[in-house]
Design a protein around this motif. Structure first.
Motif, PDB file in Angstrom:
ATOM      1  N   GLU B  75       0.837  -1.205   0.000  1.00 49.37           N
ATOM      2  CA  GLU B  75       0.000   0.000   0.000  1.00 49.37           C
ATOM      3  C   GLU B  75       0.869   1.252   0.000  1.00 49.37           C
ATOM      4  OE1 GLU B  75      -3.008   0.587  -0.446  1.00 49.37           O
ATOM      5  OE2 GLU B  75      -4.068  -1.301  -0.131  1.00 49.37           O
ATOM      6  N   SER B  76       1.932   1.214   0.811  1.00 51.22           N
ATOM      7  CA  SER B  76       2.765   2.396   0.939  1.00 51.22           C
ATOM      8  C   SER B  76       3.596   2.632  -0.315  1.00 51.22           C
ATOM      9  CB  SER B  76       3.666   2.283   2.166  1.00 51.22           C
ATOM     10  OG  SER B  76       4.701   1.365   1.904  1.00 51.22           O
ATOM     11  N   SER B  77       3.684   1.625  -1.176  1.00 49.35           N
ATOM     12  CA  SER B  77       4.475   1.790  -2.399  1.00 49.35           C
ATOM     13  C   SER B  77       3.608   1.756  -3.653  1.00 49.35           C
ATOM     14  CB  SER B  77       5.535   0.693  -2.488  1.00 49.35           C
ATOM     15  OG  SER B  77       6.337   0.688  -1.346  1.00 49.35           O
ATOM     16  N   ARG B  78       2.324   2.033  -3.468  1.00 41.83           N
ATOM     17  CA  ARG B  78       1.390   1.959  -4.574  1.00 41.83           C
ATOM     18  C   ARG B  78       1.884   2.683  -5.834  1.00 41.83           C
ATOM     19  NH1 ARG B  78      -4.162   0.963  -5.290  1.00 41.83           N
ATOM     20  NH2 ARG B  78      -4.886  -0.422  -3.662  1.00 41.83           N
ATOM     21  N   GLU B  79       2.411   3.895  -5.604  1.00 38.15           N
ATOM     22  CA  GLU B  79       2.830   4.710  -6.734  1.00 38.15           C
ATOM     23  C   GLU B  79       3.895   4.029  -7.582  1.00 38.15           C
ATOM     24  OE1 GLU B  79       4.219   8.839  -6.179  1.00 38.15           O
ATOM     25  OE2 GLU B  79       2.446   8.943  -4.871  1.00 38.15           O
ATOM     26  N   GLN B  80       4.895   3.473  -6.882  1.00 43.69           N
ATOM     27  CA  GLN B  80       5.972   2.810  -7.620  1.00 43.69           C
ATOM     28  C   GLN B  80       5.446   1.581  -8.344  1.00 43.69           C
ATOM     29  OE1 GLN B  80       6.361   4.193  -4.497  1.00 43.69           O
ATOM     30  NE2 GLN B  80       8.481   3.888  -3.841  1.00 43.69           N
ATOM     31  N   ILE B  81       4.525   0.883  -7.698  1.00 45.97           N
ATOM     32  CA  ILE B  81       3.968  -0.313  -8.320  1.00 45.97           C
ATOM     33  C   ILE B  81       3.195   0.088  -9.568  1.00 45.97           C
ATOM     34  CG2 ILE B  81       2.370  -2.238  -8.020  1.00 45.97           C
ATOM     35  CD1 ILE B  81       3.039  -2.139  -5.011  1.00 45.97           C
ATOM     36  N   GLU B  82       2.455   1.183  -9.406  1.00 47.23           N
ATOM     37  CA  GLU B  82       1.655   1.658 -10.529  1.00 47.23           C
ATOM     38  C   GLU B  82       2.534   1.950 -11.743  1.00 47.23           C
ATOM     39  OE1 GLU B  82      -1.569   5.170 -10.819  1.00 47.23           O
ATOM     40  OE2 GLU B  82      -1.616   3.817  -9.108  1.00 47.23           O
ATOM     41  N   ARG B  83       3.706   2.512 -11.460  1.00 42.87           N
ATOM     42  CA  ARG B  83       4.628   2.860 -12.539  1.00 42.87           C
ATOM     43  C   ARG B  83       5.025   1.618 -13.338  1.00 42.87           C
ATOM     44  NH1 ARG B  83       9.224   5.389  -9.867  1.00 42.87           N
ATOM     45  NH2 ARG B  83       7.905   7.050  -9.104  1.00 42.87           N
ATOM     46  N   LEU B  84       5.140   0.503 -12.624  1.00 45.72           N
ATOM     47  CA  LEU B  84       5.517  -0.738 -13.300  1.00 45.72           C
ATOM     48  C   LEU B  84       4.470  -1.145 -14.335  1.00 45.72           C
ATOM     49  CD1 LEU B  84       6.759  -3.183 -10.535  1.00 45.72           C
ATOM     50  CD2 LEU B  84       8.084  -2.155 -12.358  1.00 45.72           C
ATOM     51  N   PHE B  85       3.215  -0.845 -14.035  1.00 41.78           N
ATOM     52  CA  PHE B  85       2.139  -1.320 -14.899  1.00 41.78           C
ATOM     53  C   PHE B  85       1.773  -0.326 -15.986  1.00 41.78           C
ATOM     54  CE2 PHE B  85       1.633  -4.017 -11.211  1.00 41.78           C
ATOM     55  CZ  PHE B  85       1.444  -5.246 -11.809  1.00 41.78           C
ATOM     56  N   MET B  86       2.562   0.733 -16.079  1.00 42.97           N
ATOM     57  CA  MET B  86       2.297   1.740 -17.088  1.00 42.97           C
ATOM     58  C   MET B  86       2.439   1.095 -18.462  1.00 42.97           C
ATOM     59  SD  MET B  86       3.366   5.421 -16.121  1.00 42.97           S
ATOM     60  CE  MET B  86       5.008   5.670 -16.705  1.00 42.97           C
ATOM     61  N   ASP B  87       1.452   1.308 -19.313  1.00 39.88           N
ATOM     62  CA  ASP B  87       1.533   0.823 -20.691  1.00 39.88           C
ATOM     63  C   ASP B  87       1.698  -0.682 -20.799  1.00 39.88           C
ATOM     64  OD1 ASP B  87       1.197   3.261 -21.801  1.00 39.88           O
ATOM     65  OD2 ASP B  87       3.330   3.731 -21.779  1.00 39.88           O
ATOM     66  N   VAL B  88       1.096  -1.405 -19.889  1.00 39.47           N
ATOM     67  CA  VAL B  88       1.124  -2.857 -19.965  1.00 39.47           C
ATOM     68  C   VAL B  88      -0.288  -3.310 -20.298  1.00 39.47           C
ATOM     69  CG1 VAL B  88       1.362  -4.931 -18.546  1.00 39.47           C
ATOM     70  CG2 VAL B  88       3.051  -3.112 -18.364  1.00 39.47           C
ATOM     71  N   ASP B  89      -0.406  -4.322 -21.152  1.00 40.52           N
ATOM     72  CA  ASP B  89      -1.734  -4.828 -21.489  1.00 40.52           C
ATOM     73  C   ASP B  89      -2.094  -6.023 -20.624  1.00 40.52           C
ATOM     74  OD1 ASP B  89      -1.920  -3.049 -23.700  1.00 40.52           O
ATOM     75  OD2 ASP B  89      -0.581  -4.383 -24.797  1.00 40.52           O
ATOM     76  N   LEU B  90      -1.097  -6.829 -20.374  1.00 41.50           N
ATOM     77  CA  LEU B  90      -1.358  -8.086 -19.696  1.00 41.50           C
ATOM     78  C   LEU B  90      -0.230  -8.361 -18.711  1.00 41.50           C
ATOM     79  CD1 LEU B  90      -2.801 -10.879 -19.506  1.00 41.50           C
ATOM     80  CD2 LEU B  90      -1.457 -11.589 -21.454  1.00 41.50           C
ATOM     81  N   ALA B  91      -0.587  -8.727 -17.506  1.00 37.51           N
ATOM     82  CA  ALA B  91       0.459  -8.969 -16.511  1.00 37.51           C
ATOM     83  C   ALA B  91       0.274 -10.319 -15.850  1.00 37.51           C
ATOM     84  CB  ALA B  91       0.444  -7.874 -15.458  1.00 37.51           C
ATOM     85  N   PHE B  92       1.385 -11.023 -15.694  1.00 40.90           N
ATOM     86  CA  PHE B  92       1.422 -12.204 -14.852  1.00 40.90           C
ATOM     87  C   PHE B  92       1.965 -11.754 -13.502  1.00 40.90           C
ATOM     88  CE2 PHE B  92       0.840 -15.958 -17.572  1.00 40.90           C
ATOM     89  CZ  PHE B  92       0.907 -15.379 -18.830  1.00 40.90           C
ATOM     90  N   VAL B  93       1.250 -12.074 -12.450  1.00 47.74           N
ATOM     91  CA  VAL B  93       1.758 -11.749 -11.127  1.00 47.74           C
ATOM     92  C   VAL B  93       1.997 -13.082 -10.412  1.00 47.74           C
ATOM     93  CG1 VAL B  93       1.277 -10.618  -8.932  1.00 47.74           C
ATOM     94  CG2 VAL B  93       0.538  -9.559 -11.080  1.00 47.74           C
ATOM     95  N   ILE B  94       3.254 -13.310 -10.087  1.00 48.69           N
ATOM     96  CA  ILE B  94       3.638 -14.623  -9.580  1.00 48.69           C
ATOM     97  C   ILE B  94       4.052 -14.534  -8.115  1.00 48.69           C
ATOM     98  CG2 ILE B  94       5.193 -16.576  -9.952  1.00 48.69           C
ATOM     99  CD1 ILE B  94       5.650 -15.309 -12.787  1.00 48.69           C
ATOM    100  N   ALA B  95       3.560 -15.439  -7.312  1.00 50.18           N
ATOM    101  CA  ALA B  95       3.946 -15.405  -5.900  1.00 50.18           C
ATOM    102  C   ALA B  95       3.740 -16.758  -5.261  1.00 50.18           C
ATOM    103  CB  ALA B  95       3.122 -14.359  -5.161  1.00 50.18           C
ATOM    104  N   GLY B  96       4.472 -16.972  -4.190  1.00 47.80           N
ATOM    105  CA  GLY B  96       4.208 -18.123  -3.349  1.00 47.80           C
ATOM    106  C   GLY B  96       3.327 -17.649  -2.210  1.00 47.80           C
ATOM    107  N   LEU B  97       2.200 -18.290  -1.979  1.00 45.02           N
ATOM    108  CA  LEU B  97       1.330 -17.871  -0.885  1.00 45.02           C
ATOM    109  C   LEU B  97       1.721 -18.607   0.394  1.00 45.02           C
ATOM    110  CD1 LEU B  97      -2.165 -17.653  -2.602  1.00 45.02           C
ATOM    111  CD2 LEU B  97      -0.399 -15.908  -2.344  1.00 45.02           C
ATOM    112  N   GLY B  98       1.413 -17.973   1.513  1.00 45.08           N
ATOM    113  CA  GLY B  98       1.728 -18.586   2.800  1.00 45.08           C
ATOM    114  C   GLY B  98       2.704 -17.758   3.613  1.00 45.08           C
ATOM    115  N   GLY B  99       3.510 -16.949   2.904  1.00 45.40           N
ATOM    116  CA  GLY B  99       4.445 -16.076   3.611  1.00 45.40           C
ATOM    117  C   GLY B  99       3.824 -14.711   3.826  1.00 45.40           C
ATOM    118  N   GLY B 100       4.669 -13.714   4.114  1.00 40.86           N
ATOM    119  CA  GLY B 100       4.156 -12.386   4.405  1.00 40.86           C
ATOM    120  C   GLY B 100       3.972 -11.534   3.169  1.00 40.86           C
TER     121      GLY B 100
END
Lengths: 399, 385
Positions: B75-100
């Protein structure tokens, strides 16, 4: 002659411009030679056909050589394209001096850290430009040298673009063959050419409306706050008209220049304009209102996109001095009004400053990029002389 | 669908590892990014775009396995994250669940992407059983939130990755990373390349949506003369699909075959037929064949199958598997959320007609709109010349 002349080259979507210029003792720039050629092989500010682009560049340079009476061996090059972006990166560094005094080493260090912004894959920096220093994360300082602090921070605006696109433009110059002394973002050049110190202080948006791209830079608080380009320009207006009216592009271009407006101003809905027969298509009459509707939609959309970009960065309320327009697209009738409508800010046409010699280069908004590049070039040369090509140049220019 | 700009982002420790190994295989195409609260984990990544989220004070140690602090960091880094998605059509978001970080930050990252009109595929792993019940619980809760935030969710239970008790822990982790990156490779290629026989993201979304939004995948590959038969065999043996069991139960499946320029029509047909036969006749199928010059003499078949995942389906989505065939489900009915920009299908059609002067030039996309298409067309302004 006071200094070695510089050659500024802009490989635009509609034209290639080369300016030869000298700087006088008082800092005034004199244009001594100029070459211009219609551009081929460039779309939306990016080189699509190196062979064609090289031919246009050669022709422009040889007429610049002739009129300026010089031999051109190296050039400063303007680059643009919808891939150009900017990001503000903050660098922090601890002050290692035992007395916590900020010295040159700390300044160099923080500059390096701030310039090392993470960029998307396959991107290169075009410029790294200092914004503000911060002492211990709080107080803002313009020149922190000699001040006392535990940590020093610096916000750096990093202007970057896609490596392959930038290289394609550079490749054209290398093919000519010539050397590239430095590259600069077109939008920044235009701004350097037309903006006054007062405008930068008050916050200003400089927008260069080219045939292929709309470049912009915003100043807030006397620093460069954002830069970017959108791959949409006058060619899009022409193309929209050609498609909407089902006419060839050449006719659409003529219609745009003669009757296109950035705002809709026809009260007479029945007003029509006739176009001659061309290339197998018969002569027809077309609605001026339809033409203006098409042009207005495109211009409005492009301006909205720029506005959104700045809004996302929270910059809109910082540009008190309004909007300054350059580029051939800015000459469209009603453009100033369209900008005022979208931004709700005062808007004016930019005029190249502190440059003289050739009337065209010093007056037309479409030559702002080239004349700004000349000024940028002298600035770079000045910095490098003072610093002997050391660290400062590297982190001022990011290369 | 040329010019789909993709971002493959790994979130958290496991996500970053997977993205790192994906980036090592893919020469070009998507942009890769690693997002983590842990600067040490980021430092171990070899990709160019690395984003440290959260306050600097959160320091080098990450979240300590607490999802709420992972969420706050994002949440505190929303802006930077948003920048990553600039001009992207499709995103894969990959993560292992269970951690923090993975559990907490992924829903936020997906939300940011959604806000920018980006289509999202979340690829998440569920922890190994030996990681303990606590992590398992956390992962389940996180999955629920991921389901709500992503357009498509691919779930990979780590338990399936390893054969019973055979592998050492370290190898199990490495194997999980490996398998997941190969699988994602198959899917992104299918979506990125103009397929010879293909589907696009909206087809995929419709299919997955219909079956409740979550799925899993398996793959098989082979080289040489009998590669077609062998690849299918490998697929069927894959523990990822419970040795074909999941295929037999699937209500929907996506089959993508990647082959080199030497792939014959007969081989492609053979694979498609063999895989289709294993699935129930009533299952909805999407088939795609991609040719890749780097895949000479090689063939990979990747299969995504729908899998109703425990009790995590959203209210109102149960029993959705009985809805009519995909082919009949237009984009409007396939899309549950009204907030998305108008269907990609529409803009695709326009692309083909109205390129004019910009033919052969890479299109200019802003917020999912192809700006080379005349504005008046996109704004649906009628023009009478």
């Amino acid at each position: 002659m006071a200094t070695e002349p510089v050659v500024a080259l802009e490989i635009g979507t509609s034209k290639v411009v080369a300016l030869v210029a000298e700087i006088r003792e008082d800092g005034h720039v004199m244009v001594t030679g100029m070459g211009e050629q219609p551009s081929t092989g460039v779309r939306k500010g990016e080189v699509m056909d190196i062979g064609n682009a090289v031919a246009s560049v050669r022709a422009a340079l040889s007429s610049a050589e002739e009129s300026g009476d010089v031999n051109i061996g190296k050039v400063f090059l303007a680059v643009s394209g919808g891939h150009v972006r900017s990001v503000v990166n903050r660098g922090n560094t601890p002050v290692l001096d035992p007395g916590y005094e900020i010295g040159q080493a700390t300044l160099d260090e923080v500059g390096e850290v701030a310039a090392a912004a993470p960029l998307p894959l396959e991107c290169d920096k075009i410029h790294t430009i200092r914004q503000h220093f911060y002492i211990d994360g709080r107080e803002r300082a313009t020149n922190p040298a000699g001040m006392e602090a535990r940590t020093l921070s610096l916000d750096m605006l990093v202007v970057y673009g896609m490596r392959s696109r930038l290289n394609n433009t550079i490749k054209v110059v290398k093919e000519v063959p010539l050397d590239v002394e430095d590259v600069a973002f077109s939008g920044l050049c235009s701004a350097l050419s037309v903006l006054s110190p007062e405008q930068k202080q008050g916050g200003v948006l400089a927008m260069d409306m080219g045939a292929g791209t709309t470049d912009f830079v915003a100043y807030a608080d006397n620093v460069l706050a954002a830069a970017g380009a959108i791959g949409v320009g006058g060619d899009h207006v022409t193309n929209d008209i050609a498609i909407g009216m089902s006419i060839p592009t050449s006719q659409a271009e003529r219609l745009k220049v003669e009757h296109g407006t950035a705002v809709q101003d026809v009260s007479d809905e029945t007003l029509r304009v006739s176009i001659p027969a061309e290339g197998g298509s018969p002569s027809r009459s077309l609605s001026v209102k339809a033409l203006q509707t098409i042009a207005h939609a495109r211009v409005d959309e492009t301006l909205q996109i720029v506005r959104t970009r700045l809004g996302d960065l929270g910059l809109l309320r910082h540009i008190g001095a309004g909007v300054v327009l350059t580029g051939g697209g800015a000459k469209m009738k009603g453009m100033v009004e369209a900008v005022q409508n979208v931004f709700n800010l005062p808007c004016s046409m930019g005029k190249p400053r502190n440059i003289s010699g050739l009337a065209a280069a010093s007056e037309g908004p479409e030559y702002a990029t080239a004349s700004g590049l000349v000024q940028y070039a002298f600035k770079v040369r000045g910095e490098s002389r003072r610093k002997q090509g050391g660290g400062l140049l590297n982190w001022l220019m990011g290369r | 669908m040329q010019g789909t700009r993709m971002l493959i982002a790994g979130v958290g420790g496991a996500g970053c590892r997977i993205v790192d190994s994906l980036a090592a295989v893919a020469q070009s195409g998507p942009v890769f990014a690693a997002i983590s609260t842990d600067s040490k984990a980021l430092a171990g990544c070899r990709i160019a775009t690395r984003l440290k989220i959260g306050a600097p004070r959160d320091g080098v140690f990450g979240t300590g396995g607490d999802p709420s602090s992972g969420g706050e960091a994002a949440e505190s880094s929303r802006e930077q994250i948003e920048r990553l998605f600039m001009d992207v059509d499709l995103a894969f978001v990959i993560a292992g669940l269970g951690g923090g970080t993975g559990s907490g930050a992924v829903p936020v990252v997906l939300d940011v992407a959604r806000g920018r009109g980006v289509m999202t595929i979340a690829v998440v792993t569920m922890p190994f059983p030996f990681e303990g019940q606590d992590r398992g619980e956390k992962a389940k809760q996180a999955l629920d939130r991921v389901r709500q935030a992503a357009d498509v969710v691919v779930v990979i239970p780590n338990a399936r990755v390893v054969e019973d008790g055979e592998t050492r822990l370290r190898d199990a982790m490495a194997k999980s990373t490996d398998i997941i990156s190969t699988g994602i490779n198959g899917i992104w290629k299918a979506l990125a390349r103009p397929a010879q026989l293909g589907f696009d993201f909206s087809d995929l979304q419709a299919l997955v949506r219909e079956t409740g939004g979550s799925c899993t995948f398996g793959f098989g590959d082979s080289v040489g003369k009998d590669r077609a038969a062998e690849a299918v065999q490998a697929l069927m043996n894959s523990p990822m699909l419970a040795r074909g069991e999941l295929l037999a139960k699937a209500s929907a499946l996506v089959v993508s075959v990647i082959g080199g320029p030497d792939l014959t029509a007969l081989e492609a047909e053979k694979i498609m037929k063999a895989v289709s036969e294993k699935a129930p006749e009533s299952a909805h199928k999407l088939l795609g064949v991609m040719l890749d010059d780097n895949w000479r003499s090689h063939v990979t078949v990747t299969v995504m199958v729908s899998e109703s995942w425990g009790d995590v389906s959203l209210p109102g989505e149960r029993g959705a598997a009985t809805t009519p065939a995909v082919a009949e489900a237009g984009p409007a009915t396939a899309r549950r959320r009204g907030r998305k920009p108008a269907a990609t299908q529409t803009s695709l059609e326009l692309d083909m007609i109205d390129k004019g002067r910009f033919k052969g030039v890479e299109p200019t996309y802003v917020d999912g709109d192809n700006l080379d298409t005349p504005t008046f067309t996109r704004r649906r302004i009628s023009v009478k010349p």
